[in-house]
Design a protein around this motif. Sequence first.
Motif, PDB file in Angstrom:
ATOM      1  N   ARG A 128      -6.009   1.327  -4.437  1.00 61.77           N
ATOM      2  CA  ARG A 128      -5.613   0.745  -3.423  1.00 61.77           C
ATOM      3  C   ARG A 128      -5.075  -0.541  -3.770  1.00 61.77           C
ATOM      4  NH1 ARG A 128      -6.995   2.401   2.009  1.00 61.77           N
ATOM      5  NH2 ARG A 128      -8.424   4.077   2.194  1.00 61.77           N
ATOM      6  N   THR A 130      -2.681  -4.215  -2.241  1.00 60.05           N
ATOM      7  CA  THR A 130      -2.406  -5.107  -1.386  1.00 60.05           C
ATOM      8  C   THR A 130      -1.143  -5.627  -1.748  1.00 60.05           C
ATOM      9  OG1 THR A 130      -4.393  -5.407  -0.408  1.00 60.05           O
ATOM     10  CG2 THR A 130      -2.489  -7.015   0.251  1.00 60.05           C
ATOM     11  N   ILE A 152       0.223  -5.521   3.332  1.00 61.07           N
ATOM     12  CA  ILE A 152      -0.370  -4.263   3.900  1.00 61.07           C
ATOM     13  C   ILE A 152      -1.011  -3.379   2.632  1.00 61.07           C
ATOM     14  CG2 ILE A 152       0.063  -1.823   4.534  1.00 61.07           C
ATOM     15  CD1 ILE A 152       1.986  -3.044   6.207  1.00 61.07           C
ATOM     16  N   THR A 153      -2.265  -2.976   2.899  1.00 64.46           N
ATOM     17  CA  THR A 153      -2.848  -2.240   1.712  1.00 64.46           C
ATOM     18  C   THR A 153      -2.590  -0.769   1.771  1.00 64.46           C
ATOM     19  OG1 THR A 153      -4.647  -3.925   1.658  1.00 64.46           O
ATOM     20  CG2 THR A 153      -5.119  -1.802   0.596  1.00 64.46           C
ATOM     21  N   TYR A 154      -2.038  -0.315   0.660  1.00 64.23           N
ATOM     22  CA  TYR A 154      -1.500   1.128   0.422  1.00 64.23           C
ATOM     23  C   TYR A 154      -2.588   1.851  -0.614  1.00 64.23           C
ATOM     24  CZ  TYR A 154       2.673  -0.792   2.906  1.00 64.23           C
ATOM     25  OH  TYR A 154       3.547  -1.298   3.714  1.00 64.23           O
ATOM     26  N   PRO A 246       1.761   4.502   5.945  1.00 55.15           N
ATOM     27  CA  PRO A 246       1.033   3.312   6.795  1.00 55.15           C
ATOM     28  C   PRO A 246       2.197   2.322   7.420  1.00 55.15           C
ATOM     29  CG  PRO A 246      -0.102   4.037   4.644  1.00 55.15           C
ATOM     30  CD  PRO A 246       1.267   4.758   4.669  1.00 55.15           C
ATOM     31  N   GLY A 247       1.657   1.777   8.430  1.00 55.96           N
ATOM     32  CA  GLY A 247       2.468   0.368   8.707  1.00 55.96           C
ATOM     33  C   GLY A 247       1.683  -0.477   9.077  1.00 55.96           C
ATOM     34  N   GLU A 248       2.151  -1.657   9.983  1.00 57.68           N
ATOM     35  CA  GLU A 248       1.509  -2.644  10.347  1.00 57.68           C
ATOM     36  C   GLU A 248       0.133  -2.523  11.242  1.00 57.68           C
ATOM     37  OE1 GLU A 248       4.117  -5.800  11.684  1.00 57.68           O
ATOM     38  OE2 GLU A 248       5.217  -5.924   9.777  1.00 57.68           O
ATOM     39  N   GLY A 250      -2.701  -1.265  11.058  1.00 54.18           N
ATOM     40  CA  GLY A 250      -3.239   0.121  10.952  1.00 54.18           C
ATOM     41  C   GLY A 250      -2.567   1.360  11.366  1.00 54.18           C
ATOM     42  N   THR A 252       0.696   3.813  11.747  1.00 52.30           N
ATOM     43  CA  THR A 252       1.389   4.945  10.865  1.00 52.30           C
ATOM     44  C   THR A 252       2.808   5.412  11.546  1.00 52.30           C
ATOM     45  OG1 THR A 252       0.379   7.068  11.650  1.00 52.30           O
ATOM     46  CG2 THR A 252      -0.776   5.914   9.576  1.00 52.30           C
TER      47      THR A 252
END
Length: 428
Positions: A128, A130, A152-154, A246-248, A250, A252
Amino acid sequence: MTIGFSFRAAASRTSVTRAALTCSAVCLAGVLAAAQSPAAALSGAATRAPAPAASPPSTLYQPGTQVRPRAGAPEVPEDISALSWVVADARTGDVLAAHNAHRRLPPASTLKTLFALTVIPALPGATRHTVKEEELEGIGAGSSMVGVAEGITYKVADLWRGVFLNSGSDAVHVLAAMNGGWTNTATEMQAKARSLGARDTQVISPDGYDTPGQVSSAYDLAVFGRAGLRNPDFARYCSTPEAMFPGEAGSTYGIQNTNRLLTGANGVEPYPGLIGVKNGYTTNAGNTLVAAARRGSRTLVVTVMNPQAGGGFTVYEEARSLLDWGFAADGRVDPVGTLLDTRSVPAAGPSAQAGRAAQAGPAGRPGPSTRPGPGTRPVTTARPVAAASPDDEGLGWSDAAEIAGAAVLGAAGVALALRLKPRRTPRG
């Protein structure tokens, strides 16, 4: 007083010497009998299998279309307008046909195949990260984006889907930052290309953005596509038609692969058995595509660079024609060259994970080759043949000579020792 030795002693020592020499002769005869005689080798009496004939020289550096058809082979499509293209067998690396295979051209986003080959092994998909503001700096104007946002954490796997499906240069920038930076990643990509025998590629911008001096070739891109099929993660990403990103806060949203041969979008008929790999477009490069498809036990890799006819979808139709030809030409053409990395690959795609997992362990890589100078016609060497193990070789002439020589010297030493042994004065 007479110093010497008796007749009986002399006779005894002579007998010993004669026996030693006789023994050596027997040993020598046995050694020579064990060795293969030249007559037997020339007459074919030896049981060792004959060495395979060398492959014909490669014609991949020659301009124009290169193909070696056998009787009954289908004709190469005449309506292919691409400046450069290659059709290759993914398992063997044989190039079935090609057109200007080593012509250096801008690769556009197909260069992301090399980026993925280089960076996927270094960044586990479950990691993960950020995103920081500075990681999204320097993205070229007009670059394709997947929507990566600061803060955002991906998962790394999410970012790779952004690279392969949406050709997201924003995802490439973040992954490159995680890999030690933009310049370091470009350097590693260059080294990776050379290690695979891809000599036409010059990496300046890892995302494939139009940059002066950045080039590749249909040959090199086929090498990258073939190598990518060995990596389960690469094969899975490049064959994914749709995914959630993933979007802002939480959320998608859906993304779709821009390779229309895979998805059938915009009226392009999907190609049966298509695996991927990567499409691209820039103003200087035009449309480019690396496509792989499986039919039965056979997997083909096709590269098409910058078609000169039709619109933006011509690259897919020309790839379709070349794939159709390649499958129809199975066993009916002789290769015009080979992709330098000759390790075998299994049939690729999500359904072949077990086969890829079974193919474990590193394999040898080809060393660097020398680019021919002006006016020189390059020739590729025959495919490497595994060397026989020592247990398979038998006794060679050099070994026999060494053993025979040792036997003769040993006998001479025995005789000399007997003659030089201190004598006792006889009585009487």
